[in-house]
Design an enzyme around this catalytic site. Structure first.
Site, mmCIF file in Angstrom:
data_model
loop_
_atom_site.group_PDB
_atom_site.id
_atom_site.type_symbol
_atom_site.label_atom_id
_atom_site.label_comp_id
_atom_site.label_asym_id
_atom_site.label_seq_id
_atom_site.Cartn_x
_atom_site.Cartn_y
_atom_site.Cartn_z
ATOM 1 N N CYS A 33 22.655 -9.332 31.410
ATOM 2 C CA CYS A 33 23.525 -9.735 32.522
ATOM 3 C C CYS A 33 24.625 -8.695 32.740
ATOM 4 C CB CYS A 33 24.080 -11.133 32.297
ATOM 5 S SG CYS A 33 24.731 -11.425 30.643
ATOM 6 N N SER A 34 25.824 -8.960 32.254
ATOM 7 C CA SER A 34 26.938 -8.069 32.597
ATOM 8 C C SER A 34 27.960 -7.955 31.474
ATOM 9 C CB SER A 34 27.614 -8.590 33.860
ATOM 10 O OG SER A 34 28.054 -9.921 33.619
ATOM 11 N N CYS A 35 27.559 -8.187 30.219
ATOM 12 C CA CYS A 35 28.515 -8.166 29.108
ATOM 13 C C CYS A 35 29.156 -6.773 29.003
ATOM 14 C CB CYS A 35 27.830 -8.548 27.809
ATOM 15 S SG CYS A 35 27.125 -10.195 27.906
ATOM 16 N N CYS A 37 24.307 -3.903 29.435
ATOM 17 C CA CYS A 37 23.931 -5.273 29.073
ATOM 18 C C CYS A 37 22.624 -5.517 29.810
ATOM 19 C CB CYS A 37 24.983 -6.291 29.493
ATOM 20 S SG CYS A 37 24.353 -7.977 29.298
#
Ligand code: FE
Length: 193
Positions: free
Chosen positions: A101-103, A98
């Site tokens: 961010c952090s998906c 991602c």
């Protein structure tokens, strides 16, 4: 207000209160969803991978619609972003990142590891994925294999269907599932037996 309360805590409390006030979501529903998220773990994704390795019909479903394939194994996907599954082949390797961010496919892999959220991983996965995999995971993707980096987003989550390891032809689903790690389903590692 206490000094321990951060801005984000207050924002969260205000949004929750508003959602409840408008009758959109109740506190028990929020608690239930948190419990489901907390319970998710890589063993769920591993079960999907192992089943796809032994069952061609399930493999087709998995590649066509990851969400339905997860639900077919009793994994709760309601309220989760759609899940797509990318098949590794001898000619093509996938890596999931991602960049924003952090998906992460939390519903089937649980919480993302810290490195997944790091700026270093996110940047290097795009800039030089082959070098990143070799230096951090000792995963060598030969130049003859195409490396495709896929961006996971808030709207769509990706996981990788790794190649079935050689020498596991007579293994059952359960034994196969035990070999599949979270990293194998993100593409940073390759299943080992
Ligand atoms: Fe993200």
């Amino acid at each position: 207000m206490t000094i321990l309360e951060s801005d984000s805590d207050r924002l969260l409390a205000a949004v929750r209160a508003l959602l409840e006030q408008k009758g959109l979501v109740s506190t028990p529903e929020v608690r239930k969803q948190i419990a489901i998220t907390d319970a998710a773990n890589p063993g769920q994704g591993a079960r999907m991978v192992a089943k796809a390795w032994v069952d061609p019909f399930y493999r087709d479903l998995l590649l066509e619609d990851g969400t339905r394939a997860a639900e077919a194994l009793g994994i709760r996907m309601r309220g989760m972003p759609p899940l797509g599954v990318l098949e590794n082949t001898p000619e093509l390797h996938h890596l999931v990142v991602c960049t924003l961010c952090s998906c992460y496919p939390r519903a089937v892999l649980g919480y993302p590891p810290l490195w997944y959220k790091s700026a270093g991983y996110r940047a290097r996965a795009i800039r030089d994925p082959r070098a990143l995999l070799a230096s951090e995971w000792k995963t060598v993707v030969p130049e003859s294999v195409r490396l495709r980096v896929v961006d996971s987003t808030a709207d769509y989550r990706w996981m990788v269907l790794p190649l079935r390891p050689a020498g596991t032809e007579d293994w059952d689903e359960h034994r196969l599932a035990a070999t599949v790690r979270a990293g194998d389903m993100i593409g940073v590692t390759i299943p080992e037996v």
